[in-house]
Design a protein around this motif. Structure first.
Motif, mmCIF file in Angstrom:
data_model
loop_
_atom_site.group_PDB
_atom_site.id
_atom_site.type_symbol
_atom_site.label_atom_id
_atom_site.label_comp_id
_atom_site.label_asym_id
_atom_site.label_seq_id
_atom_site.Cartn_x
_atom_site.Cartn_y
_atom_site.Cartn_z
ATOM 1 N N TYR A 191 0.889 -1.176 -0.158
ATOM 2 C CA TYR A 191 0.136 0.123 0.127
ATOM 3 C C TYR A 191 0.889 1.550 -0.004
ATOM 4 N N VAL A 192 1.909 1.158 -0.766
ATOM 5 C CA VAL A 192 2.722 2.439 -1.026
ATOM 6 C C VAL A 192 2.289 3.064 -2.169
ATOM 7 N N ARG A 193 1.233 3.641 -1.959
ATOM 8 C CA ARG A 193 0.380 4.264 -3.267
ATOM 9 C C ARG A 193 -0.773 5.308 -2.671
ATOM 10 N N ARG A 194 -1.523 5.630 -3.528
ATOM 11 C CA ARG A 194 -2.557 6.615 -3.216
ATOM 12 C C ARG A 194 -3.909 5.628 -3.282
ATOM 13 N N PRO A 195 -5.001 6.029 -2.641
ATOM 14 C CA PRO A 195 -6.192 5.137 -2.854
ATOM 15 C C PRO A 195 -6.620 5.215 -4.233
ATOM 16 N N ASP A 196 -7.306 3.999 -4.882
ATOM 17 C CA ASP A 196 -7.544 3.790 -6.268
ATOM 18 C C ASP A 196 -8.833 4.142 -6.321
ATOM 19 N N ALA A 197 -9.063 5.709 -6.400
ATOM 20 C CA ALA A 197 -10.283 6.307 -6.575
ATOM 21 C C ALA A 197 -9.908 7.749 -7.592
ATOM 22 N N GLU A 210 1.655 22.001 -4.513
ATOM 23 C CA GLU A 210 1.832 21.849 -5.969
ATOM 24 C C GLU A 210 2.211 20.237 -6.431
ATOM 25 N N GLN A 211 2.583 19.482 -5.396
ATOM 26 C CA GLN A 211 2.869 18.276 -5.776
ATOM 27 C C GLN A 211 1.999 17.235 -6.326
ATOM 28 N N THR A 212 2.215 16.090 -7.191
ATOM 29 C CA THR A 212 1.321 15.164 -7.401
ATOM 30 C C THR A 212 1.595 13.970 -6.544
ATOM 31 N N PRO A 213 0.537 13.043 -6.565
ATOM 32 C CA PRO A 213 0.583 11.969 -5.534
ATOM 33 C C PRO A 213 1.853 10.971 -6.070
ATOM 34 N N GLU A 214 2.242 11.237 -7.233
ATOM 35 C CA GLU A 214 3.288 10.176 -7.764
ATOM 36 C C GLU A 214 4.670 10.570 -6.947
ATOM 37 N N ILE A 263 -1.630 -3.557 -12.534
ATOM 38 C CA ILE A 263 -1.984 -2.580 -13.400
ATOM 39 C C ILE A 263 -0.968 -1.128 -13.499
ATOM 40 N N ALA A 264 -0.123 -1.185 -12.426
ATOM 41 C CA ALA A 264 0.813 0.017 -12.126
ATOM 42 C C ALA A 264 1.759 0.011 -13.557
ATOM 43 N N ALA A 265 2.003 -1.016 -14.376
ATOM 44 C CA ALA A 265 2.795 -0.870 -15.523
ATOM 45 C C ALA A 265 2.200 -0.275 -16.512
ATOM 46 N N ASP A 305 -0.857 6.191 -13.234
ATOM 47 C CA ASP A 305 -1.601 7.217 -12.702
ATOM 48 C C ASP A 305 -2.916 7.074 -11.795
ATOM 49 N N GLN A 306 -3.350 5.558 -11.751
ATOM 50 C CA GLN A 306 -4.467 5.190 -11.168
ATOM 51 C C GLN A 306 -4.293 5.004 -9.630
ATOM 52 N N ILE A 307 -2.936 4.753 -9.296
ATOM 53 C CA ILE A 307 -2.557 4.559 -8.073
ATOM 54 C C ILE A 307 -1.253 5.097 -7.486
ATOM 55 N N ALA A 308 -0.778 6.047 -8.408
ATOM 56 C CA ALA A 308 0.360 6.832 -8.237
ATOM 57 C C ALA A 308 1.793 5.795 -8.151
ATOM 58 N N GLN A 309 1.822 4.862 -8.809
ATOM 59 C CA GLN A 309 2.687 3.792 -8.862
ATOM 60 C C GLN A 309 3.718 3.748 -10.211
ATOM 61 N N PRO A 310 4.514 4.902 -10.318
ATOM 62 C CA PRO A 310 5.151 5.061 -11.793
ATOM 63 C C PRO A 310 6.474 3.957 -11.516
#
Length: 545
Positions: free
Chosen positions: A377-383, A395-399, A427-429, A433-438
């Protein structure tokens, strides 16, 4: 002829004149003496050299990093009004107070220096000076580790040895003073490999000191050139429940697995061991089910790698505390400012206090011997982002917040002796952007990424697979191949999370084995099996050679 009376008168007048003259000389002499005393009283103090006392800096001294005083105090045996001080010709600001004076010593480089103090006594007398020549040497001794030279066995004695470029250095290894052998080597033998990095302290006679740590790598699965990781997940309760732990221990005994991933902090925010983290204890997050150091020792004696899973931003216990105390900047909010309620509570990835809470727990676990810290869970919520509000975002992004957390964590976990991994959505690959996992950026900040490519979690036609849940080989091979592409050019590897549970389709030995083969064919040799119930399909696993 002078009469007798006349002669008597002349004699009386002569005696009178003599007495007056003698009295005058006495008065004159006394006046001269008085003037001399006055002159002496005024002039002598001006002419006498004042005594200068300077404490704390001896002439000809060699000073180390701790030896050079921050300031100098001067004392005089009589009041002074004008004092100048220079260091290597550069003027220093002097504070004068009657019989004392003081000045600060600026930061000084290594080498030879001269301090000069001058007392100006005006035009009537020459100035008085005092000089101190001294040297500064702040370079500490340099230690070079000569053993261990590589991974060591988890059982048996381990020697830590160093050489030092100063034969007279004072050396401590692991907090214990050691002496040099006849060949100039400083060493200490430990009965077993210490779980935490071994501290090295070297110092010289001047007080110059340097500290370092020797990270002892155990010869366990997952090291370069070693066995691939083949492991299973264990929850906090698994290790205290015989019907769950015993089958896992049988898999170890049969050489079918060589790694255990155990929860350090789970999805509920529960910490299952006696962490010293003050905040975790204050908010009721700690329930000690087992001794973490003892668990690590038990598994290391079997040659098993221990991965500590730490769920980061999903944390209902920490969220409840934040809501109850009004610290709403610790959690993710709804657009109206109310707490975001999904997952039981989700903490704010933009809050660095949340970062510190998790990193400090992970760091402590690493020092207790855990080989890897695997963040989940090293990500943002999937919403959708418009359904979420992040305090402190700016000004930061969740990523950027996720990457900031990993960047802050990695050096500390490495210094504590463990590797860092990050569990990521399948799905992170393709949809980071859906979960902030680049994935490419995350791969620069971890030792491995662990995609959760469970076939049951994919939608139809992902990666061109019509029904992923019924096609475990195809979806695992294609998704892990893409993750391999995305970590290329970094130092990170891919560890696959594979499915050993049934959801929509019954999974048995064939389905689990198909995923393992797909991972290997995609070049992913390390895997962990996931089952929330922590029961595993023994028939799907072959003994390792």
């Amino acid at each position: 002829m002078v009469s007798t009376a006349r002669r008597s008168s002349i004699r009386r007048n002569s005696r009178r004149r003599h007495r007056v003259t003698r009295r005058g000389w006495i008065v004159f002499s006394a006046l001269i003496a008085l003037i001399a005393l006055v002159v002496a009283a005024v002039v002598y103090p001006l002419l006498r050299r004042p005594a200068i006392a300077l404490a704390g800096l001896e002439d000809g001294a060699t000073l180390g990093a701790a030896g050079l005083p921050a300031g100098i105090d001067l004392t005089f045996d009589r009041p002074v009004t004008t004092v100048t001080a220079t260091l290597d010709g550069e003027a220093l600001a002097v504070n004068i107070d009657n019989l004392t004076a003081s000045f600060e010593i600026p930061e000084t480089t290594d080498g030879d220096h001269q301090l000069e103090v001058i007392v100006d006594r005006g035009s009537l007398a020459p100035a008085v000076s005092l000089t101190r020549d001294f040297s500064v040497d702040t370079k500490p001794p340099v230690a070079t580790v000569i053993e261990p030279t590589g991974p060591v066995l988890p059982v048996g004695p381990v020697a830590v040895s160093i050489t030092v470029d100063d034969p007279d250095a004072i050396v401590e290894i692991g907090g214990e003073g050691v002496s040099a052998s006849s060949d100039g080597v400083f060493g200490r033998e430990f009965p077993e490999a210490p779980p935490a990095p071994v501290s090295i302290l070297v110092s010289d006679a001047l007080g110059n000191a340097a500290t370092s740590e020797v990270v002892i790598t155990l010869n366990l699965p997952g090291i370069d050139g070693g066995e691939p990781i083949r492991g299973v997940h264990a929850s906090g309760y698994t290790w205290t429940t015989a019907e769950l732990k015993d089958p896992i221990m049988e898999l170890i005994a049969e050489n079918k697995i060589n790694t255990i991933e155990i929860d350090l902090k789970d999805e509920a925010g529960q910490v299952w061991w006696a962490t010293s983290n003050e905040h975790a204890n204050q908010i009721g997050a700690v329930e000690e089910l087992w001794d973490l150091a003892a668990v690590v020792e038990e598994l290391h004696r079997l040659g098993v790698r221990v991965i500590g899973r730490l769920v980061v931003f999903r944390d209902p216990i920490l969220s409840d505390w934040a809501i109850g105390t009004g610290n709403l900047d610790w959690i993710v909010l709804n657009p109206d400012g109310s707490p975001y309620g999904q997952y039981g509570g989700y903490t704010n990835p933009f809050n660095e206090q949340v970062w510190e809470y998790n990193i400090s727990i992970a760091e402590e676990a690493a020092r207790l011997g855990v080989d890897d810290v695997l963040y989940d869970y090293v990500r943002r919520p999937d919403a959708f982002l418009d359904q979420l509000r992040f305090p402190l975002q700016g000004e930061q992004t969740p990523e950027e917040a996720i990457l900031g957390f990993l960047e802050a964590s990695q050096p500390r976990i490495h210094a504590a002796g463990a590797r860092v991994g990050a569990s990521v959505f399948g799905i992170a690959a393709t949809h980071p952007d859906q979960i902030a996992q680049p994935i490419p950026a995350m791969s620069e900040l971890v030792d491995y990424v662990a995609p959760m490519v469970y076939p049951s979690h994919w939608g139809p036609n992902e990666y061109g697979v019509v029904d992923p849940n019924s096609s475990p080989y195809d979806i695992v091979f294609r998704s892990l191949s893409e993750f391999q592409n995305q970590v290329a050019g970094t130092n990170a590897t891919v560890l696959g999370w594979l499915q050993d549970f049934s959801l929509g389709v019954d999974y048995g030995p064939a389905e689990v084995r198909a995923q393992i083969e797909a991972a290997e064919d995609a070049g992913v040799v390390d895997f962990l099996l996931w089952d929330a119930a922590t029961t595993y399909t023994e028939a799907a696993l072959d003994p390792m050679s």
